[in-house]
Enzyme design. Sequence first.
Site, short mmCIF file in Angstrom:
data_model
loop_
_atom_site.label_atom_id
_atom_site.label_comp_id
_atom_site.label_asym_id
_atom_site.label_seq_id
_atom_site.Cartn_x
_atom_site.Cartn_y
_atom_site.Cartn_z
N GLY A 73 0.81 -1.21 0.00
CA GLY A 73 0.00 0.00 0.00
C GLY A 73 0.85 1.26 0.00
N ASN A 154 -8.45 3.27 8.72
CA ASN A 154 -7.85 2.15 9.45
C ASN A 154 -8.05 2.23 10.96
OD1 ASN A 154 -6.09 4.35 8.53
ND2 ASN A 154 -4.53 3.43 9.82
N GLN A 182 -7.94 -0.70 3.50
CA GLN A 182 -8.77 -1.27 4.56
C GLN A 182 -10.15 -1.70 4.07
OE1 GLN A 182 -8.00 -2.13 7.63
NE2 GLN A 182 -5.98 -1.18 7.78
N SER A 202 -3.37 -3.46 -0.52
CA SER A 202 -2.25 -4.16 0.11
C SER A 202 -2.68 -5.57 0.45
CB SER A 202 -1.81 -3.43 1.37
OG SER A 202 -0.79 -4.16 2.01
N HIS A 204 -1.34 -7.82 2.72
CA HIS A 204 -1.26 -8.38 4.08
C HIS A 204 -2.44 -8.00 4.97
CE1 HIS A 204 0.26 -4.93 6.59
NE2 HIS A 204 0.68 -4.48 5.43
N THR A 240 12.33 -7.63 -11.15
CA THR A 240 11.88 -9.00 -11.43
C THR A 240 10.64 -9.33 -10.61
OG1 THR A 240 14.13 -9.64 -11.92
CG2 THR A 240 12.60 -11.43 -11.40
N CYS A 328 1.09 2.24 12.75
CA CYS A 328 2.12 3.11 12.18
C CYS A 328 2.40 4.29 13.07
CB CYS A 328 1.67 3.59 10.82
SG CYS A 328 0.93 2.29 9.88
C1 LIG Z 1 -1.77 -0.84 6.04
C2 LIG Z 1 -2.19 0.37 5.30
C3 LIG Z 1 -1.36 0.96 4.32
C4 LIG Z 1 0.06 0.49 4.08
O1 LIG Z 1 0.12 -0.71 3.39
P1 LIG Z 1 1.53 -1.51 3.39
O2 LIG Z 1 1.29 -2.62 2.43
O3 LIG Z 1 1.73 -1.97 4.78
O4 LIG Z 1 2.57 -0.56 2.92
C5 LIG Z 1 -1.83 2.03 3.61
N1 LIG Z 1 -3.06 2.53 3.84
C6 LIG Z 1 -3.89 2.02 4.76
C7 LIG Z 1 -5.25 2.60 4.95
C8 LIG Z 1 -3.48 0.92 5.52
O5 LIG Z 1 -4.30 0.43 6.44
#
Ligand SMILES: *Cc1c(COP(=O)(O)O)cnc(C)c1O
Length: 406
Positions: A73, A154, A182, A202, A204, A240, A328
């Site tokens: 993200g 988030n 989110q 994103s 994860h 890559t 964060c």
């Molecule tokens: C987690 C998150 C991100 C960052 O994503 P990453 O893949 O961890 O860099 C960006 N925006 C929001 C709203 C998030 O919750």
Amino acid sequence: MNARYVYMDYNATTPLRPEVRDLMVRTLDVYGNASSMHELGRVARAEIEEARAHVAALIGAQNPSRVYFTSGGSESNNTVFNTMFLIGRNQKRRKIITTSIEHPCVLNSAAHLRDEGFPVVFLPVDRDGRVDMDAYCAELSPDVLLVSVMAANNEIGTIEDIKTIAKLAKEQGALVHTDATQAAGKIPVSVEDWGVDYLTLSCHKIYGPKGIGALYVRERAPIEPLIRGGHQEDGVRAGTYNNLGIMGFGEAARLARAELAEYGQNVSRLRAMLRGLILERVPNVRINGHPTEVLPNTLNVSFPGAEGESILLSLDLEGIEVSTGSACASGSLDPSHVLMAIGLGPELAHGSIRFSLGKYTTEDDVRYVADKLPPIIARLRRMSTVPAEEIIGEIRTEGAHPEGAK
Ligand SMILES: *Cc1c(COP(=O)(O)O)cnc(C)c1O
């Protein structure tokens, strides 16, 4: 060791789901370079394109080739803002509109453009965390280059009206970006219905691996690479191919889409249960975020008179993992910028906890948290010098919305 272990921090990250893990283990040996023309390369390429189609389907994108894989993200958001820097520095249309509750990777990218001389507006939000539409309309003009508003927050889970925001921006000829990190996998997401030019994802946050994400870019919307090199991803993102991450992402996206309705029902029932039990058992609390336009898994609660960090650590001792504000922002002593933006005073903002539920949350988990929490709050409040009733009173005093990101 604790008898129980309850993870309620799914907005920070999610565990790898077993189906995704299995697929990744099976594809660990798909080592072909997808840019190679021989058989091994073609095998990797086919799997990557299948993954891209699944990611495109999750966000309702008709053309999968408009989905570019990135490292996550943060990279996707930085790519959009870097593009605005490159095209905006030589033209009059260069105003950037975003909000005061974005993720730090958007806030800091926008602040960087402001430092470079771009006019940047951080829109205020109302008490529920929704963009102040009067302020937004007042800022719209033919000078606006980009409007960037997150689809869902988030920290408090508030869902923004991206469709209306995009429509108004389009009337001025502006580009529109939404950070849907989110929202994806939790509520329906559609780039076509919303009418956005760019959308960030994103992996994860949807039970896939870390270090992989995507950026959707509409046909004819400008885009410049952040990472230059080979011509992978149509030259939009060199390097890559991350076969393993991309294939894991594809599977996570496929499953998230297939299970969206079921997920929403389960998790919103559990959220309602947790909310009800907290309101029943802990006096003087405030639920933050929009009452209905909210992610089904996110419950942000202020416990005035108890310090967020102390609540977090006390819950941790009971095996319960939650967060204050966002992952964060932790490590910084400033109160959450999101809670300040919805008008909470520092006392209330400092006493807030985000419970974010997920796919593996159970009723037993909710009951366990609802049993452990009240005595912790009571103990911390006994040590507090200011009574909870007094602090919660501060929310009723109307005040101007705090300005901007920093
Ligand atoms: C987690 C998150 C991100 C960052 O994503 P990453 O893949 O961890 O860099 C960006 N925006 C929001 C709203 C998030 O919750």
